[in-house]
Design a protein around this motif. Structure first.
Motif, PDB file in Angstrom:
ATOM      1  N   GLY B 267       0.814  -1.222   0.000  1.00 21.01           N
ATOM      2  CA  GLY B 267       0.000   0.000   0.000  1.00 21.01           C
ATOM      3  C   GLY B 267       0.839   1.261   0.000  1.00 21.01           C
ATOM      4  O   GLY B 267       0.481   2.258  -0.618  1.00 21.01           O
ATOM      5  N   GLY B 268       1.983   1.209   0.690  1.00 24.64           N
ATOM      6  CA  GLY B 268       2.851   2.389   0.802  1.00 24.64           C
ATOM      7  C   GLY B 268       3.198   2.633   2.258  1.00 24.64           C
ATOM      8  O   GLY B 268       2.321   3.002   3.033  1.00 24.64           O
ATOM      9  N   THR B 269       4.476   2.426   2.584  1.00 24.48           N
ATOM     10  CA  THR B 269       4.909   2.548   3.978  1.00 24.48           C
ATOM     11  C   THR B 269       4.699   3.966   4.489  1.00 24.48           C
ATOM     12  O   THR B 269       5.099   4.927   3.835  1.00 24.48           O
ATOM     13  N   GLY B 270       4.073   4.067   5.647  1.00 25.17           N
ATOM     14  CA  GLY B 270       3.866   5.375   6.268  1.00 25.17           C
ATOM     15  C   GLY B 270       2.664   6.117   5.726  1.00 25.17           C
ATOM     16  O   GLY B 270       2.299   7.157   6.256  1.00 25.17           O
ATOM     17  N   ARG B 271       2.062   5.612   4.672  1.00 26.06           N
ATOM     18  CA  ARG B 271       0.891   6.293   4.104  1.00 26.06           C
ATOM     19  C   ARG B 271      -0.345   5.915   4.905  1.00 26.06           C
ATOM     20  O   ARG B 271      -0.503   4.758   5.295  1.00 26.06           O
ATOM     21  N   LEU B 272      -1.205   6.897   5.062  1.00 26.20           N
ATOM     22  CA  LEU B 272      -2.358   6.709   5.937  1.00 26.20           C
ATOM     23  C   LEU B 272      -3.178   5.487   5.532  1.00 26.20           C
ATOM     24  O   LEU B 272      -3.455   4.610   6.357  1.00 26.20           O
ATOM     25  N   CYS B 273      -3.570   5.412   4.273  1.00 30.77           N
ATOM     26  CA  CYS B 273      -4.429   4.308   3.828  1.00 30.77           C
ATOM     27  C   CYS B 273      -3.630   3.203   3.142  1.00 30.77           C
ATOM     28  O   CYS B 273      -4.227   2.336   2.480  1.00 30.77           O
ATOM     29  N   GLY B 274      -2.307   3.220   3.296  1.00 32.12           N
ATOM     30  CA  GLY B 274      -1.468   2.158   2.726  1.00 32.12           C
ATOM     31  C   GLY B 274      -1.931   0.767   3.148  1.00 32.12           C
ATOM     32  O   GLY B 274      -2.106  -0.118   2.305  1.00 32.12           O
ATOM     33  N   PRO B 275      -2.185   0.558   4.455  1.00 31.71           N
ATOM     34  CA  PRO B 275      -2.611  -0.783   4.884  1.00 31.71           C
ATOM     35  C   PRO B 275      -3.959  -1.184   4.291  1.00 31.71           C
ATOM     36  O   PRO B 275      -4.199  -2.366   4.060  1.00 31.71           O
ATOM     37  N   LEU B 305       7.700  -7.651  -5.566  1.00 34.01           N
ATOM     38  CA  LEU B 305       8.992  -7.291  -6.180  1.00 34.01           C
ATOM     39  C   LEU B 305       8.855  -6.027  -7.019  1.00 34.01           C
ATOM     40  O   LEU B 305       9.685  -5.115  -6.943  1.00 34.01           O
ATOM     41  N   GLY B 306       7.798  -6.003  -7.823  1.00 29.20           N
ATOM     42  CA  GLY B 306       7.562  -4.845  -8.693  1.00 29.20           C
ATOM     43  C   GLY B 306       7.402  -3.573  -7.878  1.00 29.20           C
ATOM     44  O   GLY B 306       7.978  -2.533  -8.218  1.00 29.20           O
ATOM     45  N   VAL B 307       6.633  -3.656  -6.797  1.00 30.37           N
ATOM     46  CA  VAL B 307       6.399  -2.467  -5.959  1.00 30.37           C
ATOM     47  C   VAL B 307       7.709  -2.006  -5.322  1.00 30.37           C
ATOM     48  O   VAL B 307       8.052  -0.822  -5.350  1.00 30.37           O
ATOM     49  N   VAL B 308       8.455  -2.978  -4.759  1.00 27.88           N
ATOM     50  CA  VAL B 308       9.696  -2.608  -4.064  1.00 27.88           C
ATOM     51  C   VAL B 308      10.697  -1.992  -5.037  1.00 27.88           C
ATOM     52  O   VAL B 308      11.357  -0.997  -4.735  1.00 27.88           O
ATOM     53  N   LEU B 309      10.791  -2.600  -6.252  1.00 27.39           N
ATOM     54  CA  LEU B 309      11.803  -2.128  -7.207  1.00 27.39           C
ATOM     55  C   LEU B 309      11.387  -0.857  -7.936  1.00 27.39           C
ATOM     56  O   LEU B 309      12.200   0.033  -8.150  1.00 27.39           O
ATOM     57  N   PHE B 310      10.121  -0.789  -8.328  1.00 20.42           N
ATOM     58  CA  PHE B 310       9.721   0.304  -9.217  1.00 20.42           C
ATOM     59  C   PHE B 310       8.783   1.322  -8.575  1.00 20.42           C
ATOM     60  O   PHE B 310       8.573   2.388  -9.137  1.00 20.42           O
ATOM     61  N   ALA B 311       8.190   0.983  -7.446  1.00 20.69           N
ATOM     62  CA  ALA B 311       7.252   1.931  -6.822  1.00 20.69           C
ATOM     63  C   ALA B 311       7.410   1.886  -5.312  1.00 20.69           C
ATOM     64  O   ALA B 311       6.541   1.372  -4.599  1.00 20.69           O
ATOM     65  N   PRO B 312       8.533   2.425  -4.801  1.00 21.54           N
ATOM     66  CA  PRO B 312       8.772   2.347  -3.354  1.00 21.54           C
ATOM     67  C   PRO B 312       7.689   3.052  -2.528  1.00 21.54           C
ATOM     68  O   PRO B 312       7.584   2.795  -1.333  1.00 21.54           O
ATOM     69  N   GLY B 313       6.905   3.903  -3.175  1.00 25.28           N
ATOM     70  CA  GLY B 313       5.804   4.566  -2.450  1.00 25.28           C
ATOM     71  C   GLY B 313       4.553   3.716  -2.374  1.00 25.28           C
ATOM     72  O   GLY B 313       3.537   4.157  -1.856  1.00 25.28           O
ATOM     73  N   GLY B 314       4.616   2.475  -2.915  1.00 30.94           N
ATOM     74  CA  GLY B 314       3.480   1.567  -2.849  1.00 30.94           C
ATOM     75  C   GLY B 314       2.380   1.937  -3.832  1.00 30.94           C
ATOM     76  O   GLY B 314       2.546   2.825  -4.677  1.00 30.94           O
ATOM     77  N   LEU B 315       1.269   1.231  -3.712  1.00 32.15           N
ATOM     78  CA  LEU B 315       0.155   1.466  -4.642  1.00 32.15           C
ATOM     79  C   LEU B 315      -0.353   2.902  -4.543  1.00 32.15           C
ATOM     80  O   LEU B 315      -0.674   3.527  -5.549  1.00 32.15           O
TER      81      LEU B 315
END
Lengths: 228, 327
Positions: B267-275, B305-315
């Motif tokens: 979802g995105g670490t530290g983001r409010l609605c990431g979880p 893998l895709g999120v970690v490598l290409f989108a560290p901010g998560g979905l």
């Protein structure tokens, strides 16, 4: 009575001893310049005062023995540090940087913004996007928000444009004149230190080699210890 | 910032829409799936406070989830069997009241988080991960060898616990309860992030030395955040046990701790609605891909893998086109 008292202070980085015998005093409301050439122990002395290094000798602040205290406890006693290289909390905004450090006292965000109006203009801006000068103002503001009794500025004007440096020195002058806060300032500009500080201490190879007022600082001493 | 708010609102609104569609189309299983998303997202919100705000990579957060679950299971099973729980001089009647169970779960998880935090926060980095993992395994094996409450087989609760004024056996009402708690936790997290404590915690995460220089005690800040995190995760555990009417040692498993981490990273670490985004994506993949292949975790791994490598901010980072969480 001294607010800060250092007697025969020594400090090491692992096996490498950096301070051998540093002694200095700062009284309440006094501005003290800590001078010396590069590598002579000025920043290490600051780290020793702020408890970022284990030390030997006597370190007392407002009657408290600093030696056994961790860094945050020393800061809470009233030691505010503006570190070399600014070191703001980069992803936080200006207002958040100031709020994170805030403790109750006379220094509030409004007062800091009065001292540095640029910070008010940039209050919602992330610290990493500020110019060097603005980051320096923020670092000073952040230290002031802790409501210190002693403000330590380690190379606060280093690498800044002349106009910004003038603004910082002007702010320091206002701080000196407008509060009873003691200030320990490290800088390379002898002319500005002469104008702002009451007294000076010179370090040479980790030792205090000269203490006195600027009126008694002669050319031979500056030539010998400061290379000016 | 505005954009992320809209995305958060769309995400939560989307979850409500799915439930509304399932309710009008008489699809109770979909409501159960959405309830699972809400509960796991709640657990993720708890971990997100420790991880996203405090930088604490805990691989033992299932401990608090499991404690919450067992708090529900133990209290409900004693109420079910009309046999009080005797702890020395203390005699505790069981209860089927959700508010009492939640309170017990939160207090027990908070105490556990305090004790685990006091030990594990003396370390950092990989050692912190290993110590929290070790605590997780300790609780897991303890639960397995605890025959009084089902041991390895777990413990079944026949009737869902009650909440005043609601029929919790009705899937839509139970979803509403879980969703309301999720919203409350999100509101708390949003306020926490911008409160002086949250900012100080964030500062300590970025640079403990700098934080100390302004008088902040990073260890104390992290410990408080860890306890808050444990309390929220414990509440989610109690709800999860009530959803399934079953508790088992798997609620303590390190796989579950890993899944909570996956929700947040997705979802995105530290983001409010990431979880919320992470849990929804996880449950959706589990539901759809799990029906196609039992090896659906391979696709989840590829996505991670895709999120970690290409989108560290998560979905949510992809949607807002911002890498760092700062709102």
């Amino acid at each position: 009575m001294s607010l800060l008292e250092l007697r025969n202070v020594s400090a090491s980085y692992g096996p490498a001893q950096a301070l051998f015998d540093v002694s200095l005093d700062i009284a309440e409301g006094e501005v003290l310049a800590l001078m010396g050439r590069n590598g002579m122990g000025k920043s290490t002395t600051v780290k020793a005062i702020c408890r970022m290094l284990p030390t030997g000798g006597v370190l007392r602040f407002a009657g408290h023995d600093l030696a056994p205290l961790p860094s945050h406890r020393a800061a809470r006693l009233g030691i505010g540090l503006v570190p070399e290289g600014r070191r703001c909390f980069a992803p936080l905004t200006v207002a958040e940087n100031l709020t994170a450090a805030a403790r109750s006292g006379d220094w509030t965000m409004a007062r800091v913004c009065e001292l540095f109006p640029r910070l008010a203009e940039r209050s919602g801006q992330v610290a990493s996007t500020l110019s060097g000068g603005e980051q320096q103002m923020l670092a000073i503001g952040r230290a002031l928000m802790t409501n210190p009794r002693l403000l330590i500025l380690d190379e606060a004007t280093e690498g800044l444009a002349p106009l910004i440096r003038a603004e910082i020195w002007s702010a320091l002058t206002r701080l000196r004149d407008g509060s009873d806060m003691a200030i320990l300032v490290i800088d390379k500009s002898l002319a500005e230190l002469r104008r702002v500080a009451d007294r000076a201490v010179i370090l040479e190879r980790g030792r205090t080699v000269w203490t006195g007022t600027f009126e008694t600082l002669d050319a031979a001493t500056t030539d010998r210890f400061l290379g000016v | 910032m505005m954009r992320e708010r809209y995305i958060n609102a769309a995400l939560l609104g989307g979850l409500l829409l799915v439930v509304f569609w399932a309710y009008t189309g008489d699809e109770p299983f979909t409501i159960t799936l959405a309830t699972r998303v809400a509960i796991l997202a709640l657990a993720g919100v708890g971990l997100n406070i420790a991880l996203g705000q405090g930088g604490l990579v805990s691989l033992g957060h299932a401990v608090f989830f499991g404690i919450g679950g067992y708090a529900m299971g133990i209290l409900a099973s004693h109420a079910q069997s009309y046999q009080p729980l005797t702890l020395g001089p203390l005699v505790i009647e069981g209860t089927k009241s959700m508010p009492l169970i939640w309170l017990t779960a939160m207090v027990a998880s908070g105490i556990a988080a305090l004790l685990i935090g006091l030990v594990s926060l003396r370390t950092g980095g990989v050692y912190f991960i290993m110590i929290t993992l070790a605590f997780g395994q300790m609780f897991y094996y303890f639960a397995i060898s605890w025959p009084a409450y089902g041991g390895e087989d777990g413990l079944s609760i026949y009737v869902r616990n009650g909440f005043p004024g609601l029929n919790t056996l009705d899937p839509i009402q139970f979803f509403g309860l879980c969703f309301a708690l999720l919203l409350a936790a999100l509101a708390f997290h949003a306020a926490f992030k911008h409160a002086p404590f949250g900012l100080a915690l964030n500062a300590a995460r970025q640079s403990p030395d700098r934080a100390q220089a302004v008088g902040l005690d990073p260890t104390r800040l992290r410990l408080i955040a860890f306890v808050i995190s444990g309390v929220i995760t414990g509440l989610a555990g109690a709800l999860f046990a009530d959803l399934n009417r079953f508790v088992s040692p798997t609620m303590f498993s390190w796989q579950l701790s890993g899944e909570l981490l996956i929700f947040i990273i997705l979802g995105g670490t530290g983001r409010l609605c990431g979880p919320v985004a992470g849990a929804a994506m996880f449950i959706a993949l589990e539901h759809w891909l799990g029906g196609l292949s039992e090896y659906w975790h391979i696709y989840l791994g590829a996505l991670l893998l895709g999120v970690v490598l290409f989108a560290p901010g998560g979905l949510i980072g992809i949607a807002t086109r911002r890498e760092a969480a700062h709102d």
